[in-house]
Structure formats: structure tokens, C-alpha cells
Enzyme design. Structure first.
Site, PDB file in Angstrom:
ATOM      1  N   LEU A 154      46.514  37.862  47.515  1.00 15.04           N
ATOM      2  CA  LEU A 154      45.137  37.694  47.051  1.00 15.04           C
ATOM      3  C   LEU A 154      45.021  37.909  45.544  1.00 15.04           C
ATOM      4  O   LEU A 154      45.469  38.924  45.020  1.00 15.04           O
ATOM      5  CB  LEU A 154      44.243  38.702  47.786  1.00 15.04           C
ATOM      6  N   ASP A 155      44.404  36.947  44.879  1.00 18.68           N
ATOM      7  CA  ASP A 155      44.126  37.040  43.433  1.00 18.68           C
ATOM      8  C   ASP A 155      45.394  37.112  42.584  1.00 18.68           C
ATOM      9  O   ASP A 155      45.349  37.508  41.421  1.00 18.68           O
ATOM     10  CB  ASP A 155      43.229  38.254  43.109  1.00 18.68           C
TER      11      ASP A 155
END
Lengths: 284, 284, 284, 284
Positions: A226-227
Site C-alpha cells: 500500500l502506497d
């Protein structure tokens, strides 16, 4: 003469530009724009070339086949593209409409050479926008319990729409690793912070708490971490002590949509390569 | 292998990149960086190429001679450069020191690959800066009556210093057409406005009077038409109703030096071509 | 009439502006500039006021004494300042000179109303700059073993110089909690990243590894938690895949010095208050 | 308690803030936000104040009447506003839709506290946007011959809609002096250049011809002198030699809409005063 684009990455060695340019000249073509970059650390070569060739033999599969000896000789990864064919791009969105509208408006203004065959949302909120732009809208609600099935339905819609790019225009669901493994095309996301600052949930709240003097937005490829995917573009905007969270959200909106649309434009004009967790974004 | 740069401009036609790249490959060289641009209106081709060649035969005059058949065949204007040789750059300045200091500091930080053999001023004000950086300082005062003679003295100093670039770092004298005709190398000036707004004298006063919300600075080649030469770089900075003329001057200082040093860096890294009153500035 | 500045923070309640403005009017003074902000979450009131009063009774201790009834009644924290008296500011620096030079140059240009009685460094590198500006330079080398003693010597020099502000202009030593507890005045640091991204060592290397498209710089008050103090100002600059670490360093230099000098200007023009780990920076 | 805003301009003199703040306190009110500026050249005082007062006696005409003794005593120009009442704003537009859409979207997002009772255009092109946002759309075509009558019809529509602000969102007709004299409320225009550069027609073409490295947009009040009205906001964006006129238009679109929406937000949140051909724009 018709226009084509070639993207190349391979280990650097002498003569690559001459070889590629010579191949074009040998086919009676002409290069309109050539940009190359060599990553000095890894000694890796990246090239984007816009060129014209006679229409006979200009089909992408023909070009690919005829270029294949060079691919073998130089360990190249290559991709031929036809810039006159719009990219088929799906947009996934939740309730916030600003990124969606900016993408659709840019498409109508012909700033984005894309076709949008489907807008998919886990809410009904933005349906009227899809209607206005006469784009099929698919509502696929999701709960923690139904997430695997919903992702399956999303994948079916994407396959039916035959898209080669997916844009998460403030789609507030984390896509599973399984989804990303099966989706078969790049997924561009916008995160409402200046990554790697403020990963995860509620970045404007985090920014407010920290008391930063600028907020940011980041467009990146979605990966299983994530990210953490390769960053395509970022932008910042000044804030002050007078700005509450609601002000950050308001100022951030304009920032997010600019960054996302700019990143999508880079992608659909065939300017983005990824390499070891980063991007090469050839200048327009 | 040694590094060389080639700058080319000529009428566009098929095969130019292949021909040039082939010429490099044929000499046992390799292209490290190639950027080209075609002006679509005038169908004119511009190219900058950083390449390596074996040291024997790498002298600039040898390269120029051996490349000359292509020059004739394609009506090229070409220039070979040696990026390892610093540009000899003179700085002309009056009383304001901020641009001068930024250039000298950037030189010391090796951000500018230059040698500064002389600083010339019509005032004594900035002599201590030249002393600090151990650069010969020449004071050539000027009055309206002595201007022709003073310009003659400046030209003598420039010739003695064998410079190939002159930078006007807030030199508050308008150079005569005669001076510019005889100077024999590019002259870069910084004007403290966002040209073409506020040409001529006292641009910050003009900006204050008009009530603009941003001020600017412009680095451009000096030509016989005041403030009309090809623009190399520009930058702006926000101002408000709270800013008086003195505030514009203060905010503008930082802007001016940034723009000028950036433009000089582009020039001395061999990235600037001029064409019909405009510049092509190849990306770094 | 002479100019004074008043900074106030206290719990918000009705009538604060009227009370304060009335107090000025009652002394025969006039407000030239008043800016106030109320933090809505904590219901806390912040005010900065530039005003003129008759010279008799304008001494800071007199004003403070006569204002004290309001302080008691409204639980205020107040500070009277004399904007015509330059702040005594020490600069601590290691080898990089760009922030130091920018501060000294801004001082000479009267952009910073300060006096710099001492420059302290753990290296000899920047001594010539101090000499040029005729500022006493103190060389206090440090090793891991001698750090407590060196910090003691630094504190002695700061006390001798009677400074009310310390600026770390790329001082590459982490100050101990003991030092910060004893220093007795604000310490402003510049960190070469967009905090909270890339805390700690080598932020440009970290930024390069992550592949960001913008780099940043942050000026903040030094506290015992490294890189966690209240942020005063930040700025970002675009980078691309063509920029290696050395390019980030070069682009970052200009960014760092701008941010630091801007933050120092805010502080020495009496525009900065801190509150719960953040700053209020009143507009110029 | 209810919120009100007061805007004041008058000759500067001692005690103005105390008098105004005392008046609020005397009515049992409290100031939430006060910003004042004194133009030092003209010695003119400008103030914006957000305050709360008890609901009885909070009607704008009551406040105006009760404040009137101060108006007389201090030669004030004052205006009381109710921030909870949206401004009635008409939008005039031609064929380009990007500014219109941005304004309507910002309204829906509640970034602009306005009601849009009518969109007027000399073309049919943007009707679908008005329909989407359920705003009455009036098509009033115009030719050089019918201009006076068309302007009369526009005035009728504006009066019928009882608007207190008119925004020209790329309305490509020059309004006559007669129209502006009769319209009775502010008119905000966006010009697609960095004024005063490139006044008049086709600024992007002019910018391309000049070879600027940044383009701009300017929001200003429309006056009888074309492109000469007080500037509310400006913004710039970088361009390069690779950008043709079409690219400037594309990059400019985003710039124009940002500047216009920002300027409109300043106006409808009661932050803009005009003074001698310039604006005071109080910070948000």
C-alpha cells in the site's frame, strides 16, 4: 506515413541509438521525437521514440516481429504503440467526484487520448456524471464480507470492457494482492499526501496534526504494498495555521485532480516506464 | 573514451538521427544522452547529443572537420563542445551584488562549470566579493559622455580575458548596438520583470503601480532591441497588497538570482540554441 | 511615536481584541497592523499587533508591567518586542556554506533585522565567510567522545554573545537534550527533506531511493525529538528520473537556503508563535 | 450568536481598531477574525472583521444604521455582510466550458458559498452543463449589429435573477461601457495571460510568438478599459520550446480555472476591497 511509438529498456551498451535509428531509417521511416535516458547506477538504457513509417508494414505486430532480432541481440524489453488509437481506460471511484470529473473533462477536451468504456463505483453517488458523459456506470457495492466477490465482479467488468489502464480516482477500497495479480494492466492510484509522508488512512488529518506548511498529492502505480508503488507525479500546495482539516481537504482536491490527470496523461501518451520501483517519465 | 557534446540545427528531413547516431557508432563512440526537437511550424530540426569517443581524434577541430560532409549534405549548423573544459565567463555588474554572489557561489559549488577570469563594474561597490573569490576586478566608471570610451575599455578587458560568455548580473547600463555587434560571444541579461510585462526602467515600481499579484524575472540574450532578446528562463513569485515597492525588490532579488543562475547553467552546459528570436533549452 | 510589537496567546473569550486595542488607544497609541487567529479546536486566541506609542513609557519592561493586569485577567502569555532593535542571532554551521552565506547576505541586504555576533563551527571550512562579513568565528571541533565538553563550550560562546536566537545552518551535529534544555532561546534548524518524509540521515539518498518527483526542505524549531519540532516553513522543488543524488543535492541547496532564510525572517520580525507542537506564522 | 462580516475603508487615524472593536464589544459581540491593512502611501485604512453578535439587532440594515455615527465621524466606507447567505452569482460564458464547470463544481462542493440563478451564453454549447447542475440557461446570441440589444437582454436577465456578482467565465465578448455602467454589481473576468503582458486578443498566440517560458492567467474586475481593471489573482505555469500554441491552450486551461475560481472565492467570502485601481485581498 503513419505515427508509431517505440518504448525500449535494456542493458546499456554502445551503438543502441544508432541501431534503433538505423532500423527506422532502413524501413523508410523518420524519427519525429527521440528521448533517451541511461540510469548510471544500474547501467540500464531507456528510450522513447515517436516515428513515422509507411502504412504498409506499420501494424504493431508486424513492427514487433521485424524488430525482434534486435530484441534478442540486446536483451531488450520493447513495446510498440499506435498513438492514434485511444487507450481504453476504466475509472474506479467511490463518493468523491473531483478526480473523476477532471478525467472525464480532460477526455472531452481531448487532453487525454482515451476512451472510457466503464465507470465502476461502490456507491451510486457519481452516477449522474457518468450519465452526463454517456459512459456506462456499474454500481458494485462492497462490504468487508463481500470484498472477494465484489473484486471478482469488478474484474469481470474490466475484462468485458477490454481496458488496458485502470485509474483509481479516489477509490477508497484497498485492492487485494489477488486482484492486482489478476488485473492484467497497470493501475494508477492517487494518494492525498506527499508520499512517503502520511501513508495510510486520513492523510489530511495526519498533515493537520503534524502542522506541515505544505500538503501534497501523489499519483503512483498500485502495487501489493500500500502506497509503495512507483511514483509517477507529485505536487504540493501551501497551507497555513489558518487552515483546518476542511481547508486542507478543499485545497487538496484541486491538487489531487491535477496530479492524477497529469500522471494519466503521461501514461496514455506512452511516456512512462517503470524500473526497480521507480518511474522514468519522458518529457512531453 | 572522452566526452563530447554536439549541437545541431538544420532543416528537418528523414534519417537525421540515424545519420548522426551512425556517424558516432562508426567512430567507435557511444551516445550517452540524445535529445531532439523539431519545430513543427518551420520544419526545423534541433539536436543535442552527449557522447563518448576514443581520445584519439576527439579534438574539437578534428570532429568538426570529419563531421563536415554531413554539414554540407544537410545544411546543418553544428557545434562540437568539450564538457570537461569550463566556459570562460565574464560578469558585468553595477551596485547590486545578489546575482554576482549567486553566480560566484554556484561556481565554487561546481554547479556552474565555468571559470570567471574577470568581474567588470562601473562602480567599486562589489570589489570585495571579487577579492573574496580571488577574481580580478576591473572598475570602469561610465557617464553619458564617456559611454563610447568606457564600452571600448570593457571590450578590451573582455578580449584580454578571452571569454566566451558575458553575464550581465544586474549591470544597469544599456549596451550599445555597436558593443553588441563587436562583442563576439553571447551576452545573457536578467530583467527584473516577467517579460514582456514591464519593459524598461523600474519594473518593480511599474508592477507596484499596476497592482499585480505576482512579480517575475527573466533571463534573456541581450540584443540591440532592449528587453526583446530570446528568453532563456523565467520565474515568478507571489506578492500581495501588503507588499510595497521595497518588498517587491526584496522578494524579487531571490527570484532574479535563481533565474539568472539557472539560465547561465543551461548555457554553460551547452543546452541552449536560439532560433528566430526564441530559445530551445534542452532539459537537464 | 515609537514602534512596538505585541504577541499574545490565551484562551479565547469575547472582547479580547477590543480590550487590547482599547489599551493601546488609552495610552495615546495607534495600531498599524493587527492580525489575529483563533484555533477553533482548542479555542485558543493568538494575536500579533504592530503599534506606535509615545516614546515616554515605551520601554519594553514598562509596557509589560502596565499590561500585566490584562495578563492576569485573561490568562495571557504576552511578549512585547521592539522592532527597531535587531535580534542577536548566532549561526552554527558545519562544512556546507550555502545557508550561512544566504543568511549573512540577507543580513547585509537588511532583509533580516539581525546582528550576528558569532559564527560557530565544528570545522574550519567556512571561516573565510565569517571573515568577509567581519563576524567573529569560533572553531569548536567535536568527536563522539568530546561532545559533552564541546556542547559546553558552544553554550559558553552563546552566552558570551548574548544571543536570543540560534540558527543551525546545516550544522550536522544532533544537539543533546541537555544542550537544548540549557540554551535558553529558540533554535531553528533546516532539514533537507519535506518532513515528516525522510527523517534522519541522508534524506536526499532516501528520496532518490524512493523515486519521488519532488524534494523538499523544512525549517523547524529544534526539540529533543529529532526532526519532530514545530515546522515554521517548507518548500518543494521538482526533480525527475534524470536527477541523481548529486542533482538532488544541488537542487536542494537552493531550496534549503530559501526556506531557512524565510523562516528566520519570520522569527526575527516577531511573527512566530508555537502552540502544541505547531506554529502560527503571522503573514508579512 | 450569529456571524457577520464588516468591511471598512477610510483615512487612517489613531484608534480606529479600538473604536471598531469597542463597538462590537459594546453590543455583546465577539471578534473571530480581524485583519487590517494600512496603505502607507495614501495613508488609507482597510479592515475586514468576522464577528458574532446576538441575533436580535443583527440584521444588516440595523447594524448599518447603528454603525453610522462612526461612518460619519471617520469618513468610512463600510459594508456589513452576512456570511451565511450565499451570494447570487450569474455566470456568462461562450463556448469554452472549463471555467464554468470549475465554478459549478466548486459550488456543489461548497467551496463557493454561492447560488447560481442563471448561466447566460451567446452560444448553445455549454447548455448541458447548466442542465446537469439544474441551473436555468439563457441563450442570447450576439452579432456586431445586435450587440446593444443583446446587452440589454443580458441586463434584463441579470436583474430578473437579482444577482450581486457576475463572473465572465471565458465570455468572449467585450462588454460595453454602457453595460458596465448599468450593471450595478461587480464583474469578474479572467484573462488568459499574465497581465499586463499580452493584453487583447489571442494571448496564447502572442505568448508563443514571444517565446516566453511561463504562461499566466489573471482574474480581475472588468472596467471600461479592457484588461486594465483591478487584479484579484494571478498564476503562472511553466512551458517550454516543445509546447506549441495548442499546448499553451491546454496548460492554460487548468491555470485559468484555478485563478478564476480562487478570485471568485475571495470575492464571495467578502475578502476583496478595491482602491485606486488595485485590490486588497484579505487572506483566508
Amino acid at each position: 506515413m503513419v505515427r508509431r511509438i517505440l518504448l525500449v529498456s535494456c542493458p546499456d551498451r554502445p551503438g543502441l541509438v544508432a541501431t534503433i535509428a538505423g532500423w527506422v531509417a532502413g524501413r523508410g521511416g523518420n524519427i519525429l521525437d527521440l528521448d533517451h535516458h541511461t540510469d548510471v547506477e544500474s547501467r540500464w538504457f531507456f528510450l522513447r521514440m515517436l516515428f513515422v513509417v509507411p502504412p504498409e508494414g506499420a501494424a504493431l505486430d508486424v513492427l514487433t516481429t521485424e524488430f525482434s532480432p534486435l530484441v534478442g541481440a540486446f536483451e531488450m524489453t520493447v513495446s510498440f504503440r499506435d498513438p492514434t488509437v485511444p487507450i481504453r481506460m476504466a475509472i474506479l471511484v467511490s463518493k468523491y467526484d473531483h478526480c473523476l470529473v477532471d478525467l472525464l473533462l480532460a477526455t472531452r477536451h481531448e487532453d487525454l487520448p482515451v476512451t472510457v468504456p466503464v465507470v465502476i463505483s461502490n456507491h451510486e453517488t457519481v452516477r449522474s456524471w457518468a450519465d452526463l458523459f454517456q459512459i456506462p456506470f456499474v454500481h458494485l457495492p462492497v462490504t468487508p464480507d463481500t470484498k472477494p466477490q465484489q473484486e471478482g465482479s469488478v474484474l469481470e467488468e474490466l475484462q468485458r470492457a477490454r481496458v488496458s489502464l485502470i485509474v483509481l480516482a479516489r477509490y477508497m477500497q484497498v485492492l487485494s494482492g489477488d486482484f492486482l495479480a489478476r488485473v492484467g494492466c497497470p493501475v494508477i492510484n492517487v494518494h492525498h499526501s506527499f508520499l512517503p509522508a502520511f501513508v495510510g488512512a486520513k492523510p489530511y488529518h495526519q498533515a493537520f496534526e503534524r502542522g506541515v506548511k505544505m500538503i501534497g498529492a501523489t499519483a503512483h502505480f498500485a502495487t501489493t504494498e500500500l502506497d509503495e508503488g512507483p511514483i509517477i507525479d507529485q505536487e504540493t500546495v501551501r497551507v497555513s495555521h489558518r487552515d483546518g482539516v476542511a481547508d486542507l481537504v478543499r485545497k487538496g482536491r484541486d491538487n489531487e485532480r491535477q496530479v492524477l490527470t497529469r500522471a494519466v496523461r503521461a501514461q496514455v501518451t506512452h511516456r512512462v516506464l517503470t524500473w526497480r520501483g521507480k518511474t522514468i517519465v519522458f518529457d512531453e
